[in-house]
Design an enzyme around this catalytic site. Structure first.
Site, mmCIF file in Angstrom:
data_model
loop_
_atom_site.group_PDB
_atom_site.id
_atom_site.type_symbol
_atom_site.label_atom_id
_atom_site.label_comp_id
_atom_site.label_asym_id
_atom_site.label_seq_id
_atom_site.Cartn_x
_atom_site.Cartn_y
_atom_site.Cartn_z
ATOM 1 N N GLY A 46 0.840 -1.183 0.000
ATOM 2 C CA GLY A 46 0.000 0.000 0.000
ATOM 3 C C GLY A 46 0.876 1.234 0.000
ATOM 4 C CD GLN A 51 3.373 5.817 2.589
ATOM 5 O OE1 GLN A 51 2.410 5.269 2.079
ATOM 6 N NE2 GLN A 51 4.318 5.144 3.219
ATOM 7 C CB CYS A 94 4.688 2.336 7.482
ATOM 8 S SG CYS A 94 4.299 3.779 6.496
ATOM 9 C CG LEU A 95 6.393 1.097 1.611
ATOM 10 C CD1 LEU A 95 5.975 1.452 0.196
ATOM 11 C CD2 LEU A 95 7.365 -0.063 1.626
ATOM 12 C CG HIS A 136 -1.101 1.402 7.044
ATOM 13 N ND1 HIS A 136 -0.214 0.843 7.950
ATOM 14 C CD2 HIS A 136 -0.365 2.258 6.288
ATOM 15 C CE1 HIS A 136 0.997 1.369 7.745
ATOM 16 N NE2 HIS A 136 0.937 2.222 6.740
ATOM 17 C CD GLU A 137 -1.137 2.492 2.499
ATOM 18 O OE1 GLU A 137 -0.663 3.638 2.426
ATOM 19 O OE2 GLU A 137 -0.474 1.515 2.892
ATOM 20 C CG HIS A 140 0.026 7.063 5.231
ATOM 21 N ND1 HIS A 140 1.161 7.479 5.883
ATOM 22 C CD2 HIS A 140 0.175 5.725 5.042
ATOM 23 C CE1 HIS A 140 1.970 6.428 6.084
ATOM 24 N NE2 HIS A 140 1.393 5.355 5.578
HETATM 25 CO CO CO Z 1 2.227 3.490 5.682
#
Ligand code: CO
Length: 155
Positions: A46, A51, A94-95, A136-137, A140
């Site tokens: 995701g 991000q 998370c990235l 989660h996304e 953000h």
């Molecule tokens: Co994330």
């Protein structure tokens, strides 16, 4: 398509609120295409526009399907969670927060309204893993990171 730099935790931008997308144009398509390529290159499931440094309400989720061999890429623009039900707790990463994983409490099922890249309004119900990724996304877009919702093991 191009791989963009991933904004890392500690950069103030990640904590800001994203604005709605109002133009469904080539610039949006390029953003979404780049987000997908960036997510894939980083081996994520995701990614949200902030991000890659863009404070707009756009996310991509790689969903599980009934076929374990196949996934589905879901793009959601201006997503809004209409309903949540049930609870589940599981590990997330998370990235933007490399190296950290922790347990997070999420709804078991969510109903979300969003627009696709053509601006069409759709609703979708997501459960289990797919509800985790989407929640989660979407967090953000409000500047919320997964560890804000960490569930610590009870002693
Ligand atoms: Co994330």
């Amino acid at each position: 398509m191009a791989i963009r730099d991933i904004v890392k935790d500690g950069e103030p931008l990640l904590r800001k609120k994203s604005r709605p997308v109002d133009r469904f144009d080539g610039k949006l398509f390029a953003l979404l295409d780049d987000m997908l390529e960036t997510m894939r290159a980083a081996d994520g499931v995701g990614i949200a526009a902030p991000q890659v440094g863009i404070l707009r309400q756009a996310v991509i989720c790689e969903l599980e399907t009934e076929n374990p061999e196949e996934s589905e890429i879901l793009e959601m623009i201006n997503p809004e969670i209409l309903q949540k039900s049930g609870k589940q707790t599981g590990p997330e990463g998370c990235l933007s927060v490399p190296g950290k994983r922790c347990d997070v409490l999420r709804p078991k099922t969510i109903k979300v309204r969003y627009q696709n890249r053509n601006g069409e309004v759709l609703t979708r119900t997501l459960s289990d893993f797919n509800a985790v990724v989407a929640s989660h996304e979407i967090d953000h877009l409000s500047g919320i990171l997964f560890y804000d919702k960490e569930v610590k093991p009870s002693k």
